[in-house]
Design a protein around this motif. Structure first.
Motif, PDB file in Angstrom:
ATOM      1  N   PHE A 371      25.886  27.886  56.689  1.00 11.73           N
ATOM      2  CA  PHE A 371      26.791  27.594  57.813  1.00 11.73           C
ATOM      3  C   PHE A 371      26.729  28.725  58.847  1.00 11.73           C
ATOM      4  O   PHE A 371      26.762  28.473  60.053  1.00 11.73           O
ATOM      5  CB  PHE A 371      28.235  27.402  57.334  1.00 11.73           C
ATOM      6  N   ALA A 372      26.611  29.965  58.362  1.00  9.46           N
ATOM      7  CA  ALA A 372      26.555  31.108  59.292  1.00  9.46           C
ATOM      8  C   ALA A 372      25.277  31.036  60.136  1.00  9.46           C
ATOM      9  O   ALA A 372      25.308  31.269  61.354  1.00  9.46           O
ATOM     10  CB  ALA A 372      26.603  32.420  58.517  1.00  9.46           C
ATOM     11  N   ARG A 373      24.176  30.698  59.500  1.00 10.84           N
ATOM     12  CA  ARG A 373      22.915  30.611  60.260  1.00 10.84           C
ATOM     13  C   ARG A 373      22.992  29.469  61.273  1.00 10.84           C
ATOM     14  O   ARG A 373      22.557  29.601  62.421  1.00 10.84           O
ATOM     15  CB  ARG A 373      21.745  30.398  59.291  1.00 10.84           C
ATOM     16  N   SER A 439      22.076  40.393  66.802  1.00 14.06           N
ATOM     17  CA  SER A 439      21.251  39.442  66.030  1.00 14.06           C
ATOM     18  C   SER A 439      21.930  39.053  64.712  1.00 14.06           C
ATOM     19  O   SER A 439      21.413  38.237  63.962  1.00 14.06           O
ATOM     20  CB  SER A 439      19.872  40.040  65.740  1.00 14.06           C
ATOM     21  N   THR A 440      23.076  39.678  64.432  1.00 11.06           N
ATOM     22  CA  THR A 440      23.762  39.411  63.160  1.00 11.06           C
ATOM     23  C   THR A 440      24.558  38.113  63.262  1.00 11.06           C
ATOM     24  O   THR A 440      25.374  37.955  64.170  1.00 11.06           O
ATOM     25  CB  THR A 440      24.743  40.572  62.839  1.00 11.06           C
ATOM     26  N   CYS A 441      24.299  37.192  62.346  1.00  8.30           N
ATOM     27  CA  CYS A 441      25.125  35.966  62.343  1.00  8.30           C
ATOM     28  C   CYS A 441      26.302  36.120  61.391  1.00  8.30           C
ATOM     29  O   CYS A 441      27.335  35.489  61.605  1.00  8.30           O
ATOM     30  CB  CYS A 441      24.308  34.730  62.014  1.00  8.30           C
ATOM     31  N   ALA A 442      26.161  36.932  60.329  1.00  8.99           N
ATOM     32  CA  ALA A 442      27.293  37.089  59.404  1.00  8.99           C
ATOM     33  C   ALA A 442      27.230  38.403  58.644  1.00  8.99           C
ATOM     34  O   ALA A 442      26.155  38.932  58.368  1.00  8.99           O
ATOM     35  CB  ALA A 442      27.345  35.941  58.411  1.00  8.99           C
ATOM     36  N   VAL A 443      28.432  38.878  58.293  1.00 12.21           N
ATOM     37  CA  VAL A 443      28.591  40.052  57.423  1.00 12.21           C
ATOM     38  C   VAL A 443      29.375  39.550  56.222  1.00 12.21           C
ATOM     39  O   VAL A 443      30.416  38.905  56.387  1.00 12.21           O
ATOM     40  CB  VAL A 443      29.389  41.154  58.156  1.00 12.21           C
ATOM     41  N   THR A 470      33.614  40.853  65.509  1.00 11.43           N
ATOM     42  CA  THR A 470      34.147  40.251  66.738  1.00 11.43           C
ATOM     43  C   THR A 470      33.322  40.702  67.949  1.00 11.43           C
ATOM     44  O   THR A 470      32.938  39.889  68.787  1.00 11.43           O
ATOM     45  CB  THR A 470      35.630  40.650  66.902  1.00 11.43           C
ATOM     46  N   GLN A 471      33.004  42.008  67.983  1.00 12.43           N
ATOM     47  CA  GLN A 471      32.220  42.546  69.108  1.00 12.43           C
ATOM     48  C   GLN A 471      30.873  41.857  69.236  1.00 12.43           C
ATOM     49  O   GLN A 471      30.400  41.589  70.331  1.00 12.43           O
ATOM     50  CB  GLN A 471      31.965  44.038  68.891  1.00 12.43           C
ATOM     51  N   HIS A 472      30.240  41.592  68.105  1.00 15.14           N
ATOM     52  CA  HIS A 472      28.859  41.065  68.132  1.00 15.14           C
ATOM     53  C   HIS A 472      28.797  39.566  67.826  1.00 15.14           C
ATOM     54  O   HIS A 472      27.725  39.043  67.516  1.00 15.14           O
ATOM     55  CB  HIS A 472      27.981  41.838  67.149  1.00 15.14           C
ATOM     56  N   ALA A 473      29.922  38.883  67.886  1.00 15.57           N
ATOM     57  CA  ALA A 473      29.988  37.431  67.626  1.00 15.57           C
ATOM     58  C   ALA A 473      29.336  37.073  66.292  1.00 15.57           C
ATOM     59  O   ALA A 473      28.631  36.074  66.170  1.00 15.57           O
ATOM     60  CB  ALA A 473      29.346  36.654  68.767  1.00 15.57           C
ATOM     61  N   ALA A 474      29.568  37.932  65.317  1.00 13.93           N
ATOM     62  CA  ALA A 474      29.092  37.650  63.953  1.00 13.93           C
ATOM     63  C   ALA A 474      30.287  37.175  63.126  1.00 13.93           C
ATOM     64  O   ALA A 474      31.429  37.513  63.432  1.00 13.93           O
ATOM     65  CB  ALA A 474      28.490  38.909  63.333  1.00 13.93           C
ATOM     66  N   LEU A 475      30.011  36.395  62.095  1.00 12.56           N
ATOM     67  CA  LEU A 475      31.100  35.893  61.253  1.00 12.56           C
ATOM     68  C   LEU A 475      31.383  36.872  60.120  1.00 12.56           C
ATOM     69  O   LEU A 475      30.448  37.405  59.516  1.00 12.56           O
ATOM     70  CB  LEU A 475      30.722  34.531  60.667  1.00 12.56           C
ATOM     71  N   LEU A 476      32.656  37.079  59.834  1.00 10.20           N
ATOM     72  CA  LEU A 476      33.018  37.915  58.687  1.00 10.20           C
ATOM     73  C   LEU A 476      33.326  36.985  57.510  1.00 10.20           C
ATOM     74  O   LEU A 476      34.256  36.171  57.580  1.00 10.20           O
ATOM     75  CB  LEU A 476      34.235  38.790  59.017  1.00 10.20           C
ATOM     76  N   MET A 521      36.546  27.853  56.035  1.00 11.50           N
ATOM     77  CA  MET A 521      36.140  28.371  57.347  1.00 11.50           C
ATOM     78  C   MET A 521      37.126  27.949  58.431  1.00 11.50           C
ATOM     79  O   MET A 521      37.925  27.029  58.214  1.00 11.50           O
ATOM     80  CB  MET A 521      34.741  27.860  57.687  1.00 11.50           C
ATOM     81  N   THR A 522      36.986  28.601  59.574  1.00  9.85           N
ATOM     82  CA  THR A 522      37.809  28.219  60.730  1.00  9.85           C
ATOM     83  C   THR A 522      37.159  27.016  61.421  1.00  9.85           C
ATOM     84  O   THR A 522      35.984  26.703  61.195  1.00  9.85           O
ATOM     85  CB  THR A 522      37.893  29.372  61.742  1.00  9.85           C
ATOM     86  N   ASN A 523      37.915  26.377  62.300  1.00  9.65           N
ATOM     87  CA  ASN A 523      37.356  25.252  63.072  1.00  9.65           C
ATOM     88  C   ASN A 523      36.167  25.694  63.906  1.00  9.65           C
ATOM     89  O   ASN A 523      35.213  24.941  64.086  1.00  9.65           O
ATOM     90  CB  ASN A 523      38.434  24.663  63.990  1.00  9.65           C
ATOM     91  N   ASP A 524      36.221  26.934  64.408  1.00  9.91           N
ATOM     92  CA  ASP A 524      35.123  27.450  65.232  1.00  9.91           C
ATOM     93  C   ASP A 524      33.812  27.439  64.433  1.00  9.91           C
ATOM     94  O   ASP A 524      32.773  27.017  64.923  1.00  9.91           O
ATOM     95  CB  ASP A 524      35.486  28.875  65.674  1.00  9.91           C
ATOM     96  N   VAL A 525      33.883  27.895  63.176  1.00 17.77           N
ATOM     97  CA  VAL A 525      32.689  27.930  62.326  1.00 17.77           C
ATOM     98  C   VAL A 525      32.256  26.507  61.984  1.00 17.77           C
ATOM     99  O   VAL A 525      31.062  26.183  61.944  1.00 17.77           O
ATOM    100  CB  VAL A 525      32.961  28.719  61.016  1.00 17.77           C
TER     101      VAL A 525
END
Ligand SMILES: Cc1ncc(COP(=O)(O)O)c(C=O)c1O
Length: 652
Positions: A371-373, A439-443, A470-476, A521-525
């Protein structure tokens, strides 16, 4: 239509109270509507009292009264002359037709001598079931005093034995042994189910002793001769208001003490990916597990954080049974209700808006990575695929999860792994800053690393990860597979750290012992994920979801969470007070406890069962404790005592 037979055995100790006899009589009147009842009674206390008056000392062996001529006369007087008459009277008064009989009447119970040392105690060799059937057919309850007839005249027969043999002879639907305790007890807990293979071992270990021995043996006699079921309970249990031990004759019975055989076959037929401990577990109740040889273990591993409510919790078992006999599986092609309700509740109790169901922790992780990718690609274009994870983390064994689990031992044989993964030292904010970029999609992070050593994340570290994501639009993504469902004293462990994730993975405790995983997950994800992107045949099936609803309800309960915090503090203070020389430090969050040693932890893990406890390791020098959340103070005391002995073991 002929009613099925129910044999009710009532002990002598209970019969001294008139209220009890009245309660029993009205319960029997109820039973008589469905069953043809036969009442068999003892007279223990009244016989003892009369013997005392006559200054004759009673003697017992394995719960049976050794009976000489004088004792027999007293027993007959009390059993046939007094108690039998009282029971018949009470039943008659409330409108139940009853007839008093002794085993001598029309040679109802015929015996051989039990053995020389027991003198005039008899073992039943024949029951005149034709006579009993006649009375029952007329709607009359035979009330039987177990004085019986044999080669030397009259014999005293243990009433449990008589009831068991009568039940066997009539192929009774059920034999119930009513006593003054609610069943067979181990440490004040009623054993809900007992197999014959366990009985002898429990007698040998004196877990079953005294008057309970003839009861369990009589229950087994009944089953062996053809009765359908046997129960040991008290009057409340008989009226179905409390616990009961059901004794079963099952497949396990035929196998006899088959521990070594099972271990041998396991090695022969099961792929050896697990170094198992050398016993065969057959049963669990609450915080305890039992093996095929009747040994008992206090379980401080809880199936690796799965059995949050202990073993065979009644509510979980009921939910599983109910759903399994209604609808067990249909696949995800169709709507069913339980997983919808579960998803709704999971969302209501967390940051999440949507849930994807799978069957294990590693699958929950796979889903989160996919889902993150997809999220990164759909929202920000090609190239946003990097996954950041941490040293000492553990996320599972399938390829995606393995790729973010930075352990050479686990990864090396299976390379090449999923690409574009960066591993960063845990709790190192500067390194995380370096690694997390556009380039990070998730941590992905465990807020308490379980397998990695019970390592707690620092609050600043987790908050820094949140900010960087949040800064890099990556998912936690927080991996709460081990820490979720109240394990740490809050429903979700990340709630201790004041952070809001975008995704959360769950499994382990969720299914109450059934395999189920969830990715929240959130609705955004969720937005870019469409039908066909991911799936699972079994994921969130009705049975697992029904069990999970119970788990969620019980583990979110503020009283349960408060208990976890309180009992955790007690456990840790008791462990600290042991002052053991090998213990370097104790780390904990709720009931996730890591005991760091200055020596190898594995030998203690391997030996613990010899001290009646089960525990886990985490890494090479940490012993990990994950008891059921329902663990009691007395169980903690029992554990710490055994743990101390284990660590003082000379041979390790
Ligand atoms: C934090 C964490 N994530 C993932 C997993 C993998 O779960 P499973 O064994 O159900 O695949 C585990 C298992 O121990 C775990 O502790």
């Amino acid at each position: 239509m002929k009613k099925p037979y129910k044999i009710i055995k009532i002990g002598g100790n209970e019969l001294s109270s008139p209220e009890f006899i009245r309660g029993l009589s009205s319960a029997i009147k109820e039973e008589q509507k469905k069953y043809a009842c036969i009442l068999v009674h003892g007279g223990g206390r009244a016989i003892d009292q009369l013997m005392e008056k006559l200054q004759i000392e009673p003697h017992y062996r394995d719960g049976q009264r050794i009976t000489d001529k004088a004792t027999l006369e007293i027993a007959e007087m009390v059993l046939s002359g007094k108690i039998n008459k009282e029971l018949v009277f009470e039943l008659t008064v409330i409108g139940v037709e009853a007839i008093g009989l002794s085993g001598v009447d029309r040679k109802l119970l015929q015996v051989e001598p039990w053995g020389q040392e027991m003198h005039l105690v008899g073992r039943i060799v024949k029951v005149r079931e034709d006579l009993l059937a006649e009375y029952c057919a007329q709607g009359v309850i035979p009330v039987i005093s177990p004085i019986s007839i044999g080669p030397a005249g009259k014999y005293n027969v243990n009433a449990d034995h008589a009831a068991g043999m009568i039940a066997g002879a009539l192929k009774a639907e059920e034999v119930v042994f009513i006593t003054d305790v609610p069943g067979v007890l181990v440490d004040d807990n009623v054993i809900v189910q007992l197999f014959d293979i366990e009985v002898q071992a429990l007698i040998q270990k004196s877990t079953i002793q005294g008057g309970m021995i003839p009861k369990v043996n009589a229950a087994l006699d009944a089953l062996n001769y053809g009765a359908k079921s046997a129960k040991i309970t008290n009057l409340a249990g008989f009226k179905k208001q409390s616990g009961t031990t059901i004794i079963r004759k099952g497949k396990i019975m035929a196998q006899k003490n088959n521990t070594q055989e099972i271990i041998k076959k396991e090695k022969e037929y099961v792929l050896s990916t697990y170094p198992r401990l050398p016993f065969v577990l057959t049963r669990g109740k609450g915080s305890f597990l039992f093996d095929s040889e009747g040994n008992q273990y206090l379980d401080f591993g809880a199936g690796i954080a799965v059995n949050a409510l202990g073993h065979c919790d009644e509510e979980v078992v009921n939910a599983i049974q109910q759903q399994a006999q209604t609808l067990s599986h249909v696949s995800n092609l169709y709507y069913t209700a339980p997983h919808v309700e579960l998803a709704e509740k999971l969302c209501q109790l967390s940051f999440a808006d949507k849930v994807f169901f799978s069957n294990s922790g590693t699958e929950a992780i796979e889903a989160s990575l996919k889902f993150a990718r997809k999220y990164g690609r759909a929202k920000f274009g090609e190239g946003k695929t990097k996954l950041v994870a941490f040293s000492n983390g553990f996320h599972g064994r399938t390829f995606g999860a393995l790729s973010i689990t930075a352990r050479e031992k686990y990864q090396a044989p299976f390379k090449p792994l999923v690409p574009d993964v960066e591993i960063v030292p845990f709790n190192d904010i500067a390194a995380a800053q370096q690694a997390i970029d556009d380039s990070t999609c998730a941590v992905i992070v465990e807020v308490v690393q379980g397998e990695g050593g019970v390592n707690l994340a620092a609050q600043e570290f987790l908050q820094a990860l949140r900010t960087l994501c949040t800064q890099h639009a990556a998912l936690l993504i927080v991996d709460e597979i081990q820490t979720g469902f109240g394990r740490t004293g809050k429903l979700w462990a990340h709630q201790h750290f004041d952070i809001q994730p975008d995704m959360m993975t769950l499994a382990k405790a969720l299914g109450g012992g059934l395999p189920v995983g969830a990715t929240l997950m959130t609705n955004d994800v969720a937005e870019p994920i469409v039908a066909g992107d991911h799936g699972s045949t079994f994921g969130g099936g009705p049975v697992a979801a029904s069990a999970a609803l119970v788990i969620l309800q019980r583990t979110q309960d503020p009283d349960m969470l408060a208990h976890v915090q309180k009992i955790s503090a007690y456990l840790c203070s008791e462990l600290n007070a042991l002052n053991l020389p090998q213990v370097v430090g104790i780390r904990s969050l709720g009931l996730m406890v890591g005991i760091e040693l200055n020596v190898d932890a594995k030998p203690f893990y391997e030996k613990a069962h010899e001290y009646g406890i089960l525990l886990l390791t985490a890494g090479s020098n940490v012993l990990r404790l994950l008891p059921p959340l329902t663990i009691t103070k007395a169980e903690v005391d029992q554990f710490t005592l055994a743990f101390k002995k284990l660590l003082m073991e000379k041979t390790i």
